[in-house]
Design a protein around this motif. Structure first.
Motif, PDB file in Angstrom:
ATOM      1  N   TYR A  15      15.046  -3.333  -6.575  1.00 51.74           N
ATOM      2  CA  TYR A  15      15.943  -3.532  -7.989  1.00 51.74           C
ATOM      3  C   TYR A  15      15.237  -2.838  -8.900  1.00 51.74           C
ATOM      4  CZ  TYR A  15      17.998  -7.734  -5.714  1.00 51.74           C
ATOM      5  OH  TYR A  15      18.718  -8.515  -4.906  1.00 51.74           O
ATOM      6  N   ILE A  64      15.287  -6.545 -13.081  1.00 40.71           N
ATOM      7  CA  ILE A  64      15.779  -7.951 -12.883  1.00 40.71           C
ATOM      8  C   ILE A  64      15.544  -8.675 -14.349  1.00 40.71           C
ATOM      9  CG2 ILE A  64      16.073 -10.284 -11.811  1.00 40.71           C
ATOM     10  CD1 ILE A  64      14.575  -8.726  -9.527  1.00 40.71           C
ATOM     11  N   GLN A  79      10.796  -4.967  -7.826  1.00 42.45           N
ATOM     12  CA  GLN A  79      11.399  -4.411  -9.229  1.00 42.45           C
ATOM     13  C   GLN A  79      10.491  -2.959  -9.471  1.00 42.45           C
ATOM     14  OE1 GLN A  79      12.198  -6.805 -13.119  1.00 42.45           O
ATOM     15  NE2 GLN A  79      10.431  -5.930 -13.409  1.00 42.45           N
TER      16      GLN A  79
END
Length: 393
Positions: free
Chosen positions: A267, A270, A245
């Protein structure tokens, strides 16, 4: 059919997600607990009128949410060092106080709960003047300035750690109650397929073959951690499946590094899937903010912590990280030790399943089996019920 007795509770706090998400966990428990006791709880939130507060709280607004309304107030930061911003923010704090005074006089709540942060100080002062009982919670190992100010008039001072009571003067220490740090109930749910759901979200098989390393850079990203990961990415991918992340800022600045492959899954952020992704993880690399490390501990995850240090922080993350390290639930990289060599050495240690099992058990010992959010909800309801009973007599 007998009409339910209605109670009104105002939550105050914000400035960061670390102050808001735990407060929402308490609000969710409070709403459910009140209903189970035949009460109808109306819960509203007072937060920063110009920050991220409303965006986060809005996810819990509405008929099916735990928050009935959000009220924005002007907010200034409380700094311990000299800055011209202190002069400008003083006006915001005064404005926030008068707005809080007006809102609380109109809402007439039975109690106020402060989750901390600089946004909570004006509402707590206004509640004190209006003789509204309030409760304040400190999530870090050492109390911040906002908590120290709010503690003076609080009915109870709720703490995450037993040792934190030692930082208050004797008269205030008597008000302290150790509850732990509130975490959303979804993190406490039995692993009823949660890990499998996390792997499915990530596009992984049920037996990915290598341990899963979850890197939490926060919603905005942690440059230090992001840098360590990118510098050692090839080495990491040989040993782990890396779920990273990065934070939105990093993703926007480095689109070329946001490409997925079998062993690296980046990502920007999240949110809804985080509980299941966390349950799927074998090791977590993270800062040492109170909220994230308690979520990891509740899910029994071994941690490698890189606490935020320097002039922009009061050292709370260092204290948090050291506590979990002493408990055997985390390894910590501080200062000059937060380099590639130390990162690799620590992750080599955490690569072993037996070592992870030991640290997982230690994390479980820290947070125990009770839910802090439920304990806090019980304390607030006990105070409201006592006051209601006294006024009825």
């Amino acid at each position: 059919m007998e009409e339910k007795r209605k109670i009104s509770i105002v939550f105050a706090g914000g400035g960061t997600g670390g102050h808001i998400y735990p407060g929402l966990a308490v609000a969710e428990e409070l709403k459910a607990l009140a209903a189970a006791r035949g009460l109808e709880a109306d819960i509203s939130w007072m937060g920063n009128s110009s920050g991220m507060d409303k965006d986060i709280v809005s996810k819990s607004l509405g008929v099916h949410g735990c928050i009935s309304a959000f009220y924005g107030i002007p907010s200034g930061k409380l700094r311990r060092y000299f800055s011209l911003h202190n002069f400008l923010d003083a006006f915001k704090i005064v404005a926030g106080f008068f707005k809080s005074l007006f809102l609380l006089a109109r809402l007439k709540p039975d109690a106020l709960f402060s989750k901390g942060g600089f946004v909570s100080v004006p509402p707590c002062l206004a509640a004190r003047i209006l003789r509204i009982p309030y409760y304040t919670h400190e999530c870090d190992f050492t109390p911040g300035l906002a908590t120290r100010l709010n503690a003076r008039g609080a009915r109870k001072i709720l703490l995450s750690y037993e040792q934190t009571a030692g930082y208050f003067k004797e008269g205030l220490a008597e008000k302290c109650v150790v509850t732990g740090n509130p975490v959303r109930p979804v993190f406490y749910a039995a692993d009823d397929g949660g890990a499998a759901a996390g792997r499915a979200f990530l596009g992984l098989s049920d037996s990915p073959g290598k341990p899963l390393l979850l890197v939490l850079g926060g919603s905005l990203g942690a440059r230090q951690i992001n840098g360590l990961v990118t510098e050692n990415l090839d080495w990491l991918k040989e040993r782990f499946i890396v779920v990273h992340q990065t934070g939105k800022a990093f993703a926007d600045e480095h689109p070329e590094l946001m490409k997925r492959d079998g062993d690296y899954l980046p990502y920007a952020f999240i949110y809804a899937e985080m509980p299941s992704v966390l349950k799927a993880a074998d090791v977590v690399l993270s800062r040492a903010g109170a909220n994230s490390i308690w979520e990891c501990a509740v899910c029994r995850k071994p941690m490698l912590l890189v606490p935020l240090m320097g002039s922009g922080t009061r050292g709370d993350q260092v204290d948090n990280a050291r506590f979990f390290a002493r408990a055997g639930a985390a390894l910590v990289l501080e200062g000059q030790d937060a380099d590639s060599a130390c990162l690799r050495a620590a992750l080599e240690e955490l690569h072993g399943a037996e070592r992870r099992k030991e640290m997982s058990a230690a994390a479980g010992e820290v947070c125990g089996s009770s839910r802090p959010s439920l304990r806090i909800a019980e304390i607030i309801l006990e105070g409201v019920n006592y006051a209601g009973t006294a006024s009825d007599n």
